[in-house]
Design a protein around this motif. Structure first.
Motif, PDB file in Angstrom:
ATOM      1  N   ALA A  52      47.221  42.059  37.253  1.00  0.00           N
ATOM      2  CA  ALA A  52      46.024  42.228  38.090  1.00  0.00           C
ATOM      3  C   ALA A  52      46.110  43.509  38.913  1.00  0.00           C
ATOM      4  CB  ALA A  52      45.858  41.013  39.002  1.00  0.00           C
ATOM      5  N   ARG A  56      43.614  46.788  38.676  1.00  0.00           N
ATOM      6  CA  ARG A  56      42.880  47.236  39.872  1.00  0.00           C
ATOM      7  C   ARG A  56      43.198  48.688  40.201  1.00  0.00           C
ATOM      8  NH1 ARG A  56      44.477  43.422  42.712  1.00  0.00           N
ATOM      9  NH2 ARG A  56      46.267  44.427  43.681  1.00  0.00           N
ATOM     10  N   PHE A 307      47.488  35.413  36.579  1.00  0.00           N
ATOM     11  CA  PHE A 307      46.313  36.276  36.728  1.00  0.00           C
ATOM     12  C   PHE A 307      45.239  35.586  37.576  1.00  0.00           C
ATOM     13  CE2 PHE A 307      42.317  38.186  35.233  1.00  0.00           C
ATOM     14  CZ  PHE A 307      42.611  39.530  35.359  1.00  0.00           C
ATOM     15  N   ILE A 310      46.203  35.118  41.320  1.00  0.00           N
ATOM     16  CA  ILE A 310      46.078  36.314  42.156  1.00  0.00           C
ATOM     17  C   ILE A 310      44.621  36.756  42.281  1.00  0.00           C
ATOM     18  CG2 ILE A 310      46.711  38.758  42.349  1.00  0.00           C
ATOM     19  CD1 ILE A 310      49.301  37.985  40.761  1.00  0.00           C
ATOM     20  N   ARG A 311      43.939  36.861  41.146  1.00  0.00           N
ATOM     21  CA  ARG A 311      42.600  37.438  41.130  1.00  0.00           C
ATOM     22  C   ARG A 311      41.507  36.424  41.455  1.00  0.00           C
ATOM     23  NH1 ARG A 311      40.356  41.440  36.363  1.00  0.00           N
ATOM     24  NH2 ARG A 311      38.185  41.548  37.047  1.00  0.00           N
ATOM     25  N   HIS A 314      43.231  33.930  44.857  1.00  0.00           N
ATOM     26  CA  HIS A 314      43.697  34.810  45.935  1.00  0.00           C
ATOM     27  C   HIS A 314      44.967  34.291  46.614  1.00  0.00           C
ATOM     28  CE1 HIS A 314      39.936  36.917  45.364  1.00  0.00           C
ATOM     29  NE2 HIS A 314      39.263  35.793  45.585  1.00  0.00           N
ATOM     30  N   THR A 317      50.939  37.217  45.773  1.00  0.00           N
ATOM     31  CA  THR A 317      51.591  37.614  44.530  1.00  0.00           C
ATOM     32  C   THR A 317      52.989  37.030  44.431  1.00  0.00           C
ATOM     33  OG1 THR A 317      50.373  39.682  44.720  1.00  0.00           O
ATOM     34  CG2 THR A 317      52.074  39.584  43.051  1.00  0.00           C
ATOM     35  N   SER A 370      38.901  28.148  42.194  1.00  0.00           N
ATOM     36  CA  SER A 370      39.048  29.141  43.268  1.00  0.00           C
ATOM     37  C   SER A 370      39.686  28.563  44.516  1.00  0.00           C
ATOM     38  CB  SER A 370      37.682  29.739  43.622  1.00  0.00           C
ATOM     39  OG  SER A 370      36.781  28.721  44.023  1.00  0.00           O
ATOM     40  N   GLY A 438      35.036  37.772  36.491  1.00  0.00           N
ATOM     41  CA  GLY A 438      35.418  37.737  37.899  1.00  0.00           C
ATOM     42  C   GLY A 438      34.682  36.606  38.582  1.00  0.00           C
ATOM     43  N   LEU A 442      35.343  33.796  36.012  1.00  0.00           N
ATOM     44  CA  LEU A 442      36.748  33.898  35.624  1.00  0.00           C
ATOM     45  C   LEU A 442      37.300  32.516  35.301  1.00  0.00           C
ATOM     46  CD1 LEU A 442      39.487  35.305  35.302  1.00  0.00           C
ATOM     47  CD2 LEU A 442      39.759  35.159  37.798  1.00  0.00           C
TER      48      LEU A 442
END
Length: 479
Positions: A52, A56, A307, A310-311, A314, A317, A370, A438, A442
């Protein structure tokens, strides 16, 4: 992608060596082989955690992100088998150290890559180095110990690889939370320098076999075939129509694979890197089909879960880097116990159980969204994935080694390892529909990928019934 569960498959080459030279310096050789081989088991795990951040920072498309992973897997899948023959021809120490040097060069190129093209070149060079490291590092190890001590040496080698593949992504996660993804690759360079120094000093010089056959045609055709199909499938999953580029790559890929099969049949068992007679055994066919399907699903989980953590969710990491520590622990603890299940219930049941548990893990991962937290949403599917792979991999490795004559066991292990990487490569090629999303989309794509992975695991369990029924046979390496 973590390589932890590949450890047992890869270690088959060391166990299958028929000539074991007693060595007083065995501990030094074990250290040198382990240090170099550990490099192989950390790079893809680091890349999965850093994916990720790489996308970015470099503004990469989903197509680009897929090639960040597959540029390493392509040479691993296509060239691992021929790399062992290169060691026989030119010396295993020389090829092993060449692989370590190439790996270091690739890591340096990645760390300083100014754009996408050098990044992919670095990943390919890194994968090429890994293809040279594994079979030759294990052959060096196998020759250093007599038959009664090989299993213990390989056990230590496997433990070192498991620790490395568990610790590296956690360190990478900590670095990513406070620094650059480039540092996660550059931190490999001191390990490379150490592996080169220790390997040059402690691995004894071996005597190359000048008459060892190198299947250059097979290596080229397999690379073209896998690369062409991978490129075509990757483009299709990123929304491309069946345009001229996609059509050409798919035709080239299929042509390369058909040419590879024809080349291997023409060369025969003594010269081909993929001996045709291996596939006259139902058990070998079933084991490799099981491997391709299970590792495809396995790779989808190991790539996408960090992935989306993190993306999409949130999460830190560092947490993503630590997410698969249970995988390393359970494989180390449960895999030896799986042998007991094999001896009690035969060769099919542990594989069926392992594939079924991984399928359940994929299905449970549909709960990840999410609002996911690690312990409530991430840990349960990771735990099931770890348990399922732990149940399956040790019996699978033993099945591969015992389904052929002892002098073919190393070749069979190499083929099975290459099949696992090919399954991983095609799995990554099919993920474009997920990586390009996204927000809520996602997770919609992620859930579709997990459902497909669960179906692949179910198909893997059905492939178990191709394997010839019968009692489990322990593999005992012989001189």
């Amino acid at each position: 992608m973590s390589n932890a569960s590949l450890i047992l498959i890869d270690s088959g080459r060391a166990l299958s060596e028929r000539k074991a030279a007693g060595a007083r310096e065995g501990a030094k050789i074990l250290t040198a082989s382990s240090l170099g081989s550990c490099l192989v088991f950390v790079s893809s795990a680091i890349a999965a955690v850093a994916l990720a951040a790489i996308g970015r920072d470099m503004h990469l498309s989903p197509l680009d992100l897929q090639w960040v992973m597959n540029a390493e897997l392509l040479p691993l899948a296509a060239l691992t088998m021929v790399a062992g023959a290169l060691g026989d021809r030119y010396g295993q120490k020389r090829i092993f150290l060449t692989g370590v040097a190439l790996y270091g060069l690739g890591a340096a190129v990645i760390g300083f890559a100014p754009s996408f093209a050098p990044l992919i070149v670095g990943r390919f060079v890194q994968g090429l180095g890994e293809a040279l490291i594994l079979p030759n590092g294990l052959s060096v190890l196998g020759q250093a110990f007599p038959a009664d001590k090989k299993a213990r040496a390989v056990g230590i080698w496997s433990a070192a690889a498991a620790v490395a593949s568990g610790v590296a992504p956690a360190i990478a996660g900590a670095i990513l939370d406070h620094g650059s993804w480039r540092t996660t690759f550059l931190m490999l360079l001191p390990m490379v320098v150490g592996a080169l120094a220790v390997g040059a000093a402690w691995i004894p010089k071996d005597s190359p076999t000048s008459h060892a056959r190198i299947d250059v045609g097979g290596a080229v055709l397999s690379t073209v075939g896998l690369g062409g199909l991978g490129a075509g499938l990757t483009s299709l999953t990123n929304g491309s129509d069946l345009n001229l580029w996609v059509f050409v790559t798919l035709i080239v890929g299929l042509g390369g694979l058909f040419g590879f099969i024809a080349n291997e049949r023409r060369l025969g068992d003594n010269a081909a890197m993929l001996p045709p007679s291996l596939f006259t055994s139902r058990s070998v066919v079933g084991a490799n089909l099981f491997t391709a399907l299970l590792y495809g699903a396995f790779t989808v989980m190991l790539t996408l879960i960090p992935f989306v953590m993190i993306r999409g969710a949130h999460l830190p990491t560092l947490v993503a880097g630590l997410a698969f520590v249970p995988l390393q622990v359970l494989i180390a603890v449960v895999s030896p116990l799986a042998g007991m299940l094999c001896r009690r219930f035969g060769r099919r049941l542990p594989l069926f159980a392992g594939g079924s548990v991984v399928a359940l893990g994929c299905a449970i991962s549909l709960r990840i969204d999410s609002n996911a937290t690690y312990w409530a949403h991430i840990f349960p599917p990771v735990l099931l994935l770890a348990l399922g792979m732990s149940l399956a991999i040790a019996p699978l490795t033993t099945l591969v080694l015992t389904s052929v004559e002892p002098d073919r066991a190393g070749t069979a292990a190499g083929v099975n390892s290459a099949v696992s990487r090919a399954g991983s490569l095609f799995a990554i090629a099919l993920l474009g529909g997920v990586l390009q999303q996204g927000g809520p989309q996602l997770f919609s794509g992620f859930h579709m990928a997990m459902a497909a992975a669960s179906v692949a695991c179910v198909l893997a369990t059905l492939a178990v019934f191709i394997i010839e029924p019968g009692p489990h046979v322990d593999y005992i390496p012989r001189d």
